[in-house]
Design a protein around this motif. Structure first.
Motif, PDB file in Angstrom:
ATOM      1  N   ASP A 178       0.897  -1.186   0.221  1.00 28.59           N
ATOM      2  CA  ASP A 178      -0.046   0.124   0.531  1.00 28.59           C
ATOM      3  C   ASP A 178       0.825   0.970  -0.187  1.00 28.59           C
ATOM      4  O   ASP A 178       1.861   0.955   0.326  1.00 28.59           O
ATOM      5  N   ASP A 256      -4.170  -2.766  -4.252  1.00 25.38           N
ATOM      6  CA  ASP A 256      -5.496  -2.365  -4.072  1.00 25.38           C
ATOM      7  C   ASP A 256      -5.601  -1.987  -5.086  1.00 25.38           C
ATOM      8  O   ASP A 256      -4.373  -2.383  -5.996  1.00 25.38           O
ATOM      9  N   PRO A 287     -10.591  -1.128   2.296  1.00 27.77           N
ATOM     10  CA  PRO A 287      -8.705  -0.857   3.174  1.00 27.77           C
ATOM     11  C   PRO A 287      -8.588  -1.586   4.288  1.00 27.77           C
ATOM     12  O   PRO A 287      -7.344  -1.843   4.440  1.00 27.77           O
TER      13      PRO A 287
END
Length: 350
Positions: A178, A256, A287
């Motif tokens: 991330d 993501d 998330p």
């Protein structure tokens, strides 16, 4: 500090019997009924009733009933109504009941009680009920209203278990990835100030920030790269190349759905290196299912704790200092997988 005695109504029958005998012994020794009551945590009237019964008929005449009003008597909500309200607060949101509130506040719960139970309570009384039920006001965790529960359930029940099984069979490492940005004026903590006056925070004039992309595994491995520009496909490929050079085995990378992760250039590169890396996409708008999010929260809470930086290079240096410490703290990195939303991924390779 004064000692608070437990409510005598909550004591066992055996303890109450011993309490009565000690009260009688205190009265026989010349203590006043008020003094005995104060020492034992009961009312003076209760001690008077025990002494009168003892004086009239001895120990066998002592009353066996409990002192005071029965616990729970006088409450405006029945146990059944209380159970229903608690279940609704746990499993629904105010909007489900047509209540104009984004979260369960005392006022919203009061309106729920009016709807479900037909009982009108004072706001303060609602607060006492919530406290008694074990509810406390908390800062909310954000969740996108665009999140698809079925997609998340499929990820948890089918897709991720299959990824984990393949990783175990092929000896691959699962890396969770991330990005995060840290601003020089970002301070999540609160500060004390005189009542009616906000604390003052001196910040830099221009908007100063730095960014990071990182991966973690649930055995405590961490990789990171800091940067100052916007994340692009080209920058993402730079990180992927460094990631492969830092390892020898195969990687399963979970990211993501940022557009930079899915460009044709990235897909082509991944396909060309499919013997070393495969990329998997998390559910949309979820998330909280990525353990790296909790590293990001930790980073933002710590990087400016010692004072606000003045330049981009200073922000970047603080990020790097924090992350280099984590390189030597695998147990701390593993703790990010213990968040309730990420625990599903904590059992592999641990």
């Amino acid at each position: 500090m004064a000692i608070t005695l437990p409510d005598a109504r909550q004591l066992s029958d055996e303890v109450l019997d011993a309490l009565r005998l000690r009260a009688l012994r205190g009265c026989e020794l010349g203590f006043t009924e008020a003094d005995v009551a104060d020492l034992l945590g009961v009312s003076r009237e209760t001690v008077c009733r025990w002494w009168s019964a003892y004086a009239a008929g001895g120990v066998n005449a002592l009353p066996g009933d409990r002192p005071g009003r029965p616990l729970g008597s006088g409450r405006l909500l029945s146990d059944d109504h209380a159970a229903v309200v608690q279940q609704l607060v746990r499993t629904t949101v105010p909007d489900d009941h047509g209540i104009a509130a984004p979260l369960w506040t005392r006022r919203a719960v009061r309106e729920l009680i009016q709807q479900v139970c037909g009982v009108d309570l004072a706001i303060r009384t609602v607060g006492l009920y919530l406290q008694r039920w074990g509810f406390a006001p908390k800062r909310p965790a954000r969740r996108s209203r665009d999140q698809d529960p079925d997609e998340v359930a499929e990820w948890l029940d089918e897709i991720y278990p299959a990824i984990a099984a393949r990783a175990a069979d092929e000896g691959a490492e699962i890396h969770w990835c991330d990005e995060v940005g840290v601003a020089a004026d970002e301070v999540p903590a609160r500060g004390y100030a005189p009542e009616g006056q906000p604390p003052i925070l001196d910040v830099s004039g221009p908007h100063v920030r730095a960014n990071q992309i990182s991966t973690i595994t649930n055995d405590g491995t961490i990789r990171f790269m800091t940067y100052t520009q916007t994340m692009t496909a080209a920058l993402f490929l730079v990180f992927l190349d460094r990631l492969l050079r830092s390892t020898t085995g195969k990687l399963f990378l979970i990211v993501d759905r940022l557009s930079a992760h899915q460009t044709p250039a990235v897909l082509t590169w991944v396909e060309a290196h499919q013997d070393r890396i495969e990329v998997f996409l998390l559910p949309r708008y979820a998330p909280e299912r990525n353990p790296v999010e909790y590293l990001n929260h930790d980073l933002k809470g710590q990087v400016n704790a010692s004072g606000l930086p003045h330049t981009t290079s200073e922000v970047r240096s603080r990020i790097q200092t924090f992350m280099r410490k984590l390189l030597h703290l695998p147990e701390h990195v593993m703790s990010y997988f213990q968040h309730p939303c990420a625990q599903y991924a904590s059992a592999i390779n641990v």
